[in-house]
Design an enzyme around this catalytic site. Structure first.
Site, PDB file in Angstrom:
ATOM      1  N   ARG A 325       0.836  -1.205   0.000  1.00 14.28           N
ATOM      2  CA  ARG A 325       0.000   0.000   0.000  1.00 14.28           C
ATOM      3  C   ARG A 325       0.869   1.252   0.000  1.00 14.28           C
ATOM      4  NH1 ARG A 325      -2.923  -1.154   5.506  1.00 14.28           N
ATOM      5  NH2 ARG A 325      -0.690  -1.178   5.965  1.00 14.28           N
ATOM      6  N   GLU A 336      20.601  -9.832   0.047  1.00 13.79           N
ATOM      7  CA  GLU A 336      19.332 -10.235  -0.576  1.00 13.79           C
ATOM      8  C   GLU A 336      18.155 -10.102   0.385  1.00 13.79           C
ATOM      9  OE1 GLU A 336      21.186 -14.129   1.011  1.00 13.79           O
ATOM     10  OE2 GLU A 336      21.821 -12.140   0.336  1.00 13.79           O
TER      11      GLU A 336
END
Length: 558
Positions: A325, A336
């Protein structure tokens, strides 16, 4: 139809200019026949505009025609002075709106025409979400439509209260704020922006009809980035918006963005997470973090090289950004590993969101290079924050949940589990051994600044807005240090010291007092120390010096 629209807009500009000229002459009382001429212009525009699809122009012209229809009735001309006084102010505002409508429609027509030719490029603009706060509906509508034509996503608010609501619902890249609004002025929103650490860095441009230098100075000192006086040329405002957004984003890219993936970096994550926890202290709500680690990423690097590994990192970052959102934020934690912060989200809701992203990663390649596709999965640990849980321990919980996902076979999302009694133990342990400080000051801005500064130390910080509230808190809690304002409503700092000193039960004997006061006279300092203050600082003061004195009084290591 296109030719007809072009001709209509050309004629409309002439008609609006003529109506403005007539209105000035009518106000001067030049000629009794002028009101009827003005009516006929408005009536013509009212009828022709909708034919060409310009319903908004027709609606405004209809309002003008209604205001001057009395001019056609001969018997009413005797009372024309009275009618003129009633009609002129509203017509001035309507003519201003017609000019803004013409500006918008001309730009829209040009956009459609030149887009069709394939060679039109929009005026200099950046993508971004803007909030326009203005109680003038006509100007607000003009700005929203015009900025949207320039490529921005634009939200609008007609009052300070509705603006506050929107600022809680999503994140904005820039705010345009009208200064003079009713019932609350734009100045009221400055307090909201300054007190909320997540909002005070949002660029702000003030729009105001007031050209008084004192207003300009006050707004700039309160945190505005620019001040534009009404009436203004839109192109100038657009250039100011572009310049401000460009500078803000260049700074953000350098300071807070990971250069490879474009998401936030570890530095920003640490800073922003601390701000989120400060906001939760004032306005409790659920919040969760997700710790994400790409499965077998070393194998990708070893097999295909680091260039492909970089593409995979970029691809995953892009995928997650697309499905988080606007109120969430994503950071690259290192290597990573990524971490997502999700405000107003429970642990279960965060797990569901991350499982949806993981499902998408399984279904589609995360990167492509020279015709070869690369797919990955990831392991994710989610932790919901509980009150008093230290930030570092919160991140550790999410990290540990991620490692459990790895141990259980990778390619899954695991929620950090701690039962209610464990959560209570965490809360108790987090507060155990921490010294407690009470900030008693009726200046909410100063109180917030002090609390924000001291929460960086290993302390529990409470606040009181007046002397009576401070005394109640001190009576019911063990407080190691009270930072006490000398002048407060209900009970001032000196009165509170007297009440504490006269306490027969000796409840406050272990509480040290640091007095803050605008009074610098030696007798005031002596009085405070005589009543039991341990230290005294005169306003204004250095926050760094205050932190050093607090540390010394509490013997707290930084």
């Amino acid at each position: 139809m296109k030719e007809g629209k072009i001709r209509f807009l050309s004629e409309m500009q002439k008609q609006v200019n003529e109506m403005e000229r007539l209105l000035d002459r009518i106000a001067d009382g030049d000629d009794a026949s002028l009101p009827a001429q003005l009516y006929r212009y408005a009536h013509t525009l009212k009828g022709s505009a909708p034919i060409f699809g310009f319903a908004s122009v027709g609606a405004v012209a209809a309002r003008i025609a209604d205001q001057w229809e009395w001019a056609l009735e001969e018997e009413q001309n005797k009372a024309s002075v009275c009618f003129v006084r009633k009609s002129v102010p509203g017509t001035k505002a309507d003519l201003m709106q017609l000019k803004m409508e013409w500006n918008i429609l001309q730009r829209e027509l040009l956009t459609v025409e030149q887009n069709g030719q394939g060679d039109w490029q929009p005026a200099a603009a950046l993508s971004g979400t803007l909030l326009v706060v203005d109680d003038d509906a006509a100007l607000r509508s003009f700005l929203v439509r015009r900025l949207e034509l320039d490529g921005y996503s634009v939200h609008e608010a007609d009052s300070v209260d509705s603006a506050k609501l929107k600022l809680r619902e999503r994140t904005y890249d820039l705010i345009l704020l009208d200064l003079m609004m009713f019932p609350l002025s734009g100045y009221e929103l400055f307090d909201e922006l300054k007190e909320d650490p997540t909002l005070k860095w949002v660029p702000l441009i003030v729009l105001s009809a007031r050209s008084d230098v004192r207003d300009k100075v006050r707004c700039l000192m309160l945190g505005a980035n620019d001040y534009v006086t009404k009436p203004f040329e839109y192109d100038e405002l657009a250039a100011r918006i572009y310049s401000l957004l460009s500078r803000t984003r260049n700074f953000e890219q350098l300071a807070f963005r990971d250069p490879l993936t474009g998401v936030f970096n570890r530095r920003y994550f640490d800073h922003q997470l601390e701000l989120e926890l400060q906001r939760l202290a004032r306005d409790p709500a659920p919040i969760s973090i997700a710790f994400i680690d790409i499965d077998r990423f070393k194998r990708v690097n070893d097999t295909y090289g680091h260039a492909i590994g970089d593409l995979v990192l970029q691809g995953l970052a892009h995928l997650m950004q697309q499905h988080l959102r606007p109120t969430d934020f994503l950071a690259r934690f290192g290597g990573e590993e990524f971490v997502a912060v999700m405000p107003n989200t429970t642990g279960e809701q965060a797990v569901s969101r991350m499982e949806s992203v993981l499902q998408l990663a399984r279904q589609q390649p995360i990167a492509e290079f020279e015709g070869q596709s690369f797919s990955i999965t990831f392991s994710c640990g989610v932790a919901e924050w509980v009150p008093s849980l230290p930030m570092k321990q919160w991140v550790v919980l999410a990290d540990e949940a991620m490692y459990r996902a790895k141990e259980q076979g990778r390619d899954q999302v695991v929620l950090a589990g701690y039962p209610e009694e464990a959560a209570q133990r965490i809360s108790t342990e987090a507060g155990a051994g921490l010294k407690r400080v009470l900030i008693a000051d009726d200046d909410s801005i100063l109180r917030s600044m002090l609390a924000s500064r001291l929460k960086k130390l290993p302390l529990q910080v409470a606040e009181a807005a007046d002397g009576e509230e401070a005394f109640r808190y001190l009576s019911g809690n063990e407080v190691d240090l009270c930072i006490l304002d000398g002048v407060m409503p209900k009970l001032d700092g000196f009165g509170l010291l007297e009440r504490m000193k006269s306490d027969a039960e000796g409840r406050f004997r272990n509480t040290r007092i640091l007095m803050l006061s605008g009074k610098k006279r030696e007798e005031d300092i002596a009085k405070a120390l005589r009543l039991g203050a341990s230290d005294y600082m005169s306003k204004p003061f250095s926050l760094i010096e205050l932190e050093m004195r607090v540390t010394r009084l509490l013997e707290t290591e930084r």
